[in-house]
Enzyme design. Structure first.
Site, PDB file in Angstrom:
ATOM      1  CE  LYS A  92      13.476   8.862  -7.364  1.00 35.73           C
ATOM      2  NZ  LYS A  92      14.576   9.475  -6.589  1.00 35.73           N
ATOM      3  CB  THR A 152      18.844  -1.616  -4.931  1.00 34.34           C
ATOM      4  OG1 THR A 152      18.822  -0.263  -5.374  1.00 34.34           O
ATOM      5  CG2 THR A 152      17.453  -2.082  -4.623  1.00 34.34           C
ATOM      6  CG  ASP A 173      17.303  12.592  13.121  1.00 34.18           C
ATOM      7  OD1 ASP A 173      17.511  12.299  14.309  1.00 34.18           O
ATOM      8  OD2 ASP A 173      17.832  13.566  12.562  1.00 34.18           O
ATOM      9  NE  ARG A 218      20.378   7.867 -15.021  1.00 32.12           N
ATOM     10  CZ  ARG A 218      21.323   7.100 -14.476  1.00 32.12           C
ATOM     11  NH1 ARG A 218      22.594   7.391 -14.690  1.00 32.12           N
ATOM     12  NH2 ARG A 218      21.003   6.058 -13.737  1.00 32.12           N
ATOM     13  CE  LYS A 247      16.594   6.443  -1.052  1.00 34.07           C
ATOM     14  NZ  LYS A 247      16.580   7.459  -2.124  1.00 34.07           N
ATOM     15  CG  ASP A 253      13.748   9.180  -2.974  1.00 37.66           C
ATOM     16  OD1 ASP A 253      13.748   8.560  -1.902  1.00 37.66           O
ATOM     17  OD2 ASP A 253      14.474   8.877  -3.945  1.00 37.66           O
TER      18      ASP A 253
HETATM   19  O1  C5P Z   1      17.835   7.534 -14.141  1.00 42.72           O
HETATM   20  P1  C5P Z   1      17.340   6.327 -13.409  1.00 42.72           P
HETATM   21  O2  C5P Z   1      16.106   5.704 -14.037  1.00 42.72           O
HETATM   22  O3  C5P Z   1      18.421   5.315 -13.135  1.00 42.72           O
HETATM   23  O4  C5P Z   1      16.857   6.929 -12.011  1.00 42.72           O
HETATM   24  C1  C5P Z   1      16.395   6.121 -10.972  1.00 42.72           C
HETATM   25  C2  C5P Z   1      16.062   6.961  -9.776  1.00 42.72           C
HETATM   26  O5  C5P Z   1      15.746   6.093  -8.692  1.00 42.72           O
HETATM   27  C3  C5P Z   1      17.167   7.863  -9.283  1.00 42.72           C
HETATM   28  O6  C5P Z   1      16.546   9.025  -8.702  1.00 42.72           O
HETATM   29  C4  C5P Z   1      17.858   7.057  -8.211  1.00 42.72           C
HETATM   30  O7  C5P Z   1      18.457   7.844  -7.206  1.00 42.72           O
HETATM   31  C5  C5P Z   1      16.663   6.309  -7.623  1.00 42.72           C
HETATM   32  N1  C5P Z   1      17.008   5.078  -6.949  1.00 42.72           N
HETATM   33  C6  C5P Z   1      17.655   4.029  -7.576  1.00 42.72           C
HETATM   34  N2  C5P Z   1      17.925   2.889  -6.888  1.00 42.72           N
HETATM   35  C7  C5P Z   1      17.582   2.793  -5.610  1.00 42.72           C
HETATM   36  C8  C5P Z   1      16.929   3.824  -4.967  1.00 42.72           C
HETATM   37  C9  C5P Z   1      16.664   4.976  -5.682  1.00 42.72           C
HETATM   38  O8  C5P Z   1      17.956   4.097  -8.754  1.00 42.72           O
HETATM   39  N3  C5P Z   1      17.827   1.686  -4.968  1.00 42.72           N
END
Ligand code: C5P
Length: 238
Positions: free
Chosen positions: A34, A125, A66, A216, A63, A61
């Site tokens: 992603k 979320t 527009d 992460r 999003k 990603d």
């Molecule tokens: O590091 P982690 O597993 O928390 O990363 C989750 C990824 O998903 C990040 O790129 C974050 O921006 C994305 N994301 C999220 N929650 C959302 C939409 C996207 O954690 N509602």
């Protein structure tokens, strides 16, 4: 669908060195990378061609939100570049989503390539009921997710990004083939970081997630390959 294809790794880094390390370590053990705003604004389209040159798949990603013409023309450019999955904001409206999908199908057919999966964000979320009300919607965040999921399906898109805790609502409202891409997933026993409403890989798949997005817990792990394999194994053991 194989368990490893369900795993999307969030490349939330911004240097070429970090990207090269992660892509080379992980490309054989996961489904997609992603690329979000941080990396895309740092490296531009070079990141797309780099991942593709290494045989990886890309979920871009950005999003997009527009007017219909601007979004669909952007989708046309990204389809040409060979992105495998990308997203728009469902709150951009039915016509924006419909035109974006039509344009990506047309562009892919002209080029003789597979069309990307086009999905939509419903309600971020990070927004709880209180914030949703402040924006001015008179439905709860859950009701909005369902409502916008149905709108996305009616516009012809392939699925939505949502919380793993909402994936079941979407599958019930939109059917099994409509895909759900869910961040907020943490392997068993892992630090949750700043994620609030989380679940495990196994529970996410059981709850209706088609793809899980993990950042992460993999990218900051001591051994990124082992961390990815552990998550795939958790999904295999259903
Ligand atoms: O590091 P982690 O597993 O928390 O990363 C989750 C990824 O998903 C990040 O790129 C974050 O921006 C994305 N994301 C999220 N929650 C959302 C939409 C996207 O954690 N509602």
């Amino acid at each position: 669908m194989k368990a490893k294809e369900r795993l999307i790794v969030a490349l939330d880094v911004d240097t070429k060195e970090e990207v090269e390390f992660l892509v080379n370590e992980l490309k054989d053990d996961i489904g997609m990378f992603k690329v979000g705003l941080q990396l895309y604004t740092s490296m531009g389209n070079e990141i797309i061609s780099y991942i593709k040159s290494r045989g990886g798949k890309i979920f871009l990603d950005l999003k997009l939100h527009d007017i219909p013409n601007t979004v669909s023309e952007t989708v046309r450019v990204l389809t040409k570049q060979g992105v495998d999955m990308m997203n728009v904001h469902s709150q951009g409206g039915f016509e924006m989503m419909r035109l974006a999908k039509e344009t990506s199908l047309k562009t892919a057919a002209e080029l003789g390539i597979e069309a990307p999966q086009l999905i939509a964000v419903t309600i971020l979320t990070s927004l709880g009921d209180e914030e949703v009300e402040k924006i001015g919607y008179n439905k709860s965040s859950k009701e909005m997710v369902e409502h916008l999921g149905v709108l996305t399906k009616e516009a012809g898109l392939d699925g939505v990004v949502c919380s793993p805790l909402e994936a079941g609502i979407i599958k019930d409202a939109c059917g099994d083939k409509f895909i759900t891409v869910t961040p907020g997933v943490r392997p068993l026993g892992e630090d949750v970081g700043d994620q609030k409403r989380i679940t495990t890989p196994k529970k996410a798949i059981e709850g209706g997630s088609t793809y899980i997005v993990v950042g992460r817990p993999i990218t900051k792990a001591e051994n990124v390959k082992v961390a990815a394999k552990k998550i795939v194994a958790e999904m295999e053991n259903l």
